[in-house]
Design a protein around this motif. Sequence first.
Motif, PDB file in Angstrom:
ATOM      1  N   LEU A 193       0.958  -1.358   0.101  1.00 32.63           N
ATOM      2  CA  LEU A 193       0.142  -0.184   0.057  1.00 32.63           C
ATOM      3  C   LEU A 193       0.850   1.394   0.034  1.00 32.63           C
ATOM      4  N   ASP A 194       0.733   2.270  -1.057  1.00 30.18           N
ATOM      5  CA  ASP A 194       1.448   3.540  -1.000  1.00 30.18           C
ATOM      6  C   ASP A 194       0.459   4.362  -0.274  1.00 30.18           C
ATOM      7  N   ALA A 195       1.054   4.559   0.926  1.00 33.33           N
ATOM      8  CA  ALA A 195       0.302   5.445   1.697  1.00 33.33           C
ATOM      9  C   ALA A 195       0.756   6.939   1.750  1.00 33.33           C
ATOM     10  N   ASP A 196       1.712   7.171   0.819  1.00 34.36           N
ATOM     11  CA  ASP A 196       2.442   8.492   0.674  1.00 34.36           C
ATOM     12  C   ASP A 196       1.387   9.344  -0.517  1.00 34.36           C
ATOM     13  N   ILE A 197       0.350   9.835  -0.093  1.00 40.14           N
ATOM     14  CA  ILE A 197      -0.790  10.329  -0.882  1.00 40.14           C
ATOM     15  C   ILE A 197       0.024  11.649  -1.752  1.00 40.14           C
ATOM     16  N   TYR A 198       0.882  12.135  -1.185  1.00 37.00           N
ATOM     17  CA  TYR A 198       0.997  13.276  -1.774  1.00 37.00           C
ATOM     18  C   TYR A 198       2.243  13.433  -2.731  1.00 37.00           C
ATOM     19  N   GLY A 199       2.956  12.073  -2.762  1.00 45.90           N
ATOM     20  CA  GLY A 199       3.995  11.638  -3.643  1.00 45.90           C
ATOM     21  C   GLY A 199       4.048  10.338  -4.094  1.00 45.90           C
ATOM     22  N   PRO A 200       2.821   9.832  -4.586  1.00 45.99           N
ATOM     23  CA  PRO A 200       2.675   8.301  -4.894  1.00 45.99           C
ATOM     24  C   PRO A 200       3.833   7.902  -5.872  1.00 45.99           C
ATOM     25  N   SER A 201       4.491   6.994  -5.588  1.00 44.82           N
ATOM     26  CA  SER A 201       5.490   6.610  -6.359  1.00 44.82           C
ATOM     27  C   SER A 201       5.607   4.907  -6.773  1.00 44.82           C
ATOM     28  N   MET A 202       4.620   4.175  -6.223  1.00 52.33           N
ATOM     29  CA  MET A 202       4.714   2.668  -6.475  1.00 52.33           C
ATOM     30  C   MET A 202       4.143   2.338  -7.786  1.00 52.33           C
ATOM     31  N   PRO A 203       3.312   2.894  -8.611  1.00 48.40           N
ATOM     32  CA  PRO A 203       3.104   2.670 -10.019  1.00 48.40           C
ATOM     33  C   PRO A 203       4.235   2.475 -10.870  1.00 48.40           C
ATOM     34  N   ARG A 204       5.009   3.701 -10.994  1.00 42.31           N
ATOM     35  CA  ARG A 204       6.322   3.625 -11.545  1.00 42.31           C
ATOM     36  C   ARG A 204       7.181   2.632 -11.039  1.00 42.31           C
ATOM     37  N   MET A 205       7.358   2.448  -9.618  1.00 39.95           N
ATOM     38  CA  MET A 205       8.349   1.503  -9.229  1.00 39.95           C
ATOM     39  C   MET A 205       8.042  -0.003  -9.515  1.00 39.95           C
ATOM     40  N   MET A 206       6.800  -0.170  -9.354  1.00 37.67           N
ATOM     41  CA  MET A 206       6.472  -1.768  -9.795  1.00 37.67           C
ATOM     42  C   MET A 206       6.008  -1.755 -11.132  1.00 37.67           C
ATOM     43  N   GLY A 207       6.203  -0.799 -12.058  1.00 35.95           N
ATOM     44  CA  GLY A 207       6.065  -0.979 -13.309  1.00 35.95           C
ATOM     45  C   GLY A 207       4.600  -1.200 -13.953  1.00 35.95           C
ATOM     46  N   ILE A 208       3.697  -0.720 -13.211  1.00 35.24           N
ATOM     47  CA  ILE A 208       2.157  -0.727 -13.442  1.00 35.24           C
ATOM     48  C   ILE A 208       1.734   0.399 -13.838  1.00 35.24           C
ATOM     49  N   ALA A 209       0.551   0.348 -15.001  1.00 36.84           N
ATOM     50  CA  ALA A 209      -0.011   1.189 -15.576  1.00 36.84           C
ATOM     51  C   ALA A 209      -1.562   0.656 -15.176  1.00 36.84           C
ATOM     52  N   GLY A 210      -2.400   1.793 -15.743  1.00 40.30           N
ATOM     53  CA  GLY A 210      -3.786   1.858 -15.753  1.00 40.30           C
ATOM     54  C   GLY A 210      -4.687   2.054 -14.359  1.00 40.30           C
ATOM     55  N   ARG A 211      -5.787   1.796 -14.513  1.00 46.94           N
ATOM     56  CA  ARG A 211      -6.628   1.954 -13.042  1.00 46.94           C
ATOM     57  C   ARG A 211      -7.169   0.783 -12.791  1.00 46.94           C
ATOM     58  N   PRO A 212      -7.384   0.540 -11.366  1.00 49.82           N
ATOM     59  CA  PRO A 212      -7.936  -0.679 -10.788  1.00 49.82           C
ATOM     60  C   PRO A 212      -9.383  -0.632 -11.064  1.00 49.82           C
ATOM     61  N   ASN A 213      -9.853  -2.048 -11.271  1.00 48.14           N
ATOM     62  CA  ASN A 213     -11.170  -2.139 -11.802  1.00 48.14           C
ATOM     63  C   ASN A 213     -12.218  -2.572 -10.508  1.00 48.14           C
ATOM     64  N   SER A 214     -13.372  -2.216 -10.496  1.00 50.21           N
ATOM     65  CA  SER A 214     -14.362  -2.300  -9.302  1.00 50.21           C
ATOM     66  C   SER A 214     -15.722  -3.213  -9.973  1.00 50.21           C
ATOM     67  N   PRO A 215     -15.396  -4.606 -10.139  1.00 51.04           N
ATOM     68  CA  PRO A 215     -16.699  -5.104 -10.407  1.00 51.04           C
ATOM     69  C   PRO A 215     -17.930  -5.107  -9.930  1.00 51.04           C
ATOM     70  N   ASP A 216     -18.126  -4.854  -8.495  1.00 49.07           N
ATOM     71  CA  ASP A 216     -19.489  -4.420  -8.044  1.00 49.07           C
ATOM     72  C   ASP A 216     -19.595  -3.029  -7.761  1.00 49.07           C
ATOM     73  N   GLY A 217     -18.764  -2.284  -8.096  1.00 49.64           N
ATOM     74  CA  GLY A 217     -18.900  -0.771  -7.835  1.00 49.64           C
ATOM     75  C   GLY A 217     -18.942  -0.348  -6.427  1.00 49.64           C
ATOM     76  N   LYS A 218     -18.196  -1.275  -5.620  1.00 45.13           N
ATOM     77  CA  LYS A 218     -17.910  -0.787  -4.205  1.00 45.13           C
ATOM     78  C   LYS A 218     -16.650  -0.908  -3.940  1.00 45.13           C
ATOM     79  N   ARG A 219     -16.040  -2.073  -4.145  1.00 43.49           N
ATOM     80  CA  ARG A 219     -14.603  -2.269  -3.880  1.00 43.49           C
ATOM     81  C   ARG A 219     -13.647  -2.311  -5.006  1.00 43.49           C
TER      82      ARG A 219
END
Length: 379
Positions: A156-182
């Motif tokens: 969990l990247d809790a550094d809200i002001y400077g999130p760096s995990m997407p780049r460091m972990m090589g991940i792009a895109g947005r998370p899905n929410s199949p049920d619209g809640k989680r």
Amino acid sequence: MAQIGEAQVLAALKSVTDPDRGGDIVSLGMLSGLVVRDGHVAFSIEVDPKRGAQAEPVRHAAEKAVEALPGVLSVTAVLTAHRAAPQAAAPAPKGGHGHAHGHGGHAHGPAEQKPLVPGVKFIVAVASGKGGVGKSTTSVNLALALAANGRKVGLLDADIYGPSMPRMMGIAGRPNSPDGKRLEPMENFGVKVMSMGFLVAEDTPMIWRGPMVMSALQQMLRDVNWGDLDVLVVDMPPGTGDAQLTMAQQVPLAGAVIVSTPQDIALLDARKGLNMFRRVDVPVLGIIENMSYFCCPNCGHRTDIFSHGGARKEADDLGMEFLGEIPLHLSIRETSDQGQPIVVSQPDSEHAKVYRQIATRLWDKISGGGRAAPRIVVQ
């Protein structure tokens, strides 16, 4: 694509009614911290602290209303209740502490509260008293090292002001929410990841107050389908401000790891971070000395750029365990910037082996195996 502005967002939010108060959330003054930038929208909805999660449908309706506007790329709405923040955890019994120990998914107290992350056995915070010490790089490689050691791991990247995990972990895109809640966490290298960086553009400034940050962090814990994990590694924001203190109080941490560089000024800040966790009764698992020394890749000459051994001495002075030292090395920085952290891209390197050794020791400490005897420090 049409450029979205604050006026259009406010107009859309006026269609969202708070059923308890019988008016729209804008007219009722419930909206705060609105930020609109390049199609990305973020805002806070202030609710009565007694309502808590009951106000979640209002937040969801607000997000839907703004998402429907042309030109909106992402929406992040958070609930905040100023008066409730310090008391969100179950009250402590008289003469006791308000912190919950042991498993990351459980809290204890007279009024048992719903587990924040029910499928997670242990939550470990990686923290520092100041920025710029390589805390996020350490968090990523420790999480990957725990996974390489056979554990089910989340990050969990809790550094809200400077999130760096997407780049460091090589991940792009947005998370899905199949049920619209989680939300379903993103994943790479066998590690589940959640970061505000997945929800807003990389260059979007997060101009949020402390309560908004805490609400966003709680939602990234509570409203993400983490599944069954052995360890959730939390990359904490740097420093010892309100957000860090509230996170330490409200999240049932199994322990914290302090990252510091060797020089005196960094160690002073590291001591502040360590004392913060001690005051809220969170076990400090140990100290890591990052950028410990520099070894020239050409001639092999070693230079102690930031001094050396300061974190080990600090650990000894404070009666804490010294978990290990990580050198200042080009390959560690390059692999992190490229989204291929050294633990996975160069698993046989000496640096990767150090991360795995630290990860092994951390797991032993939080799971109850291989506990060291108490240390007696005479001052």
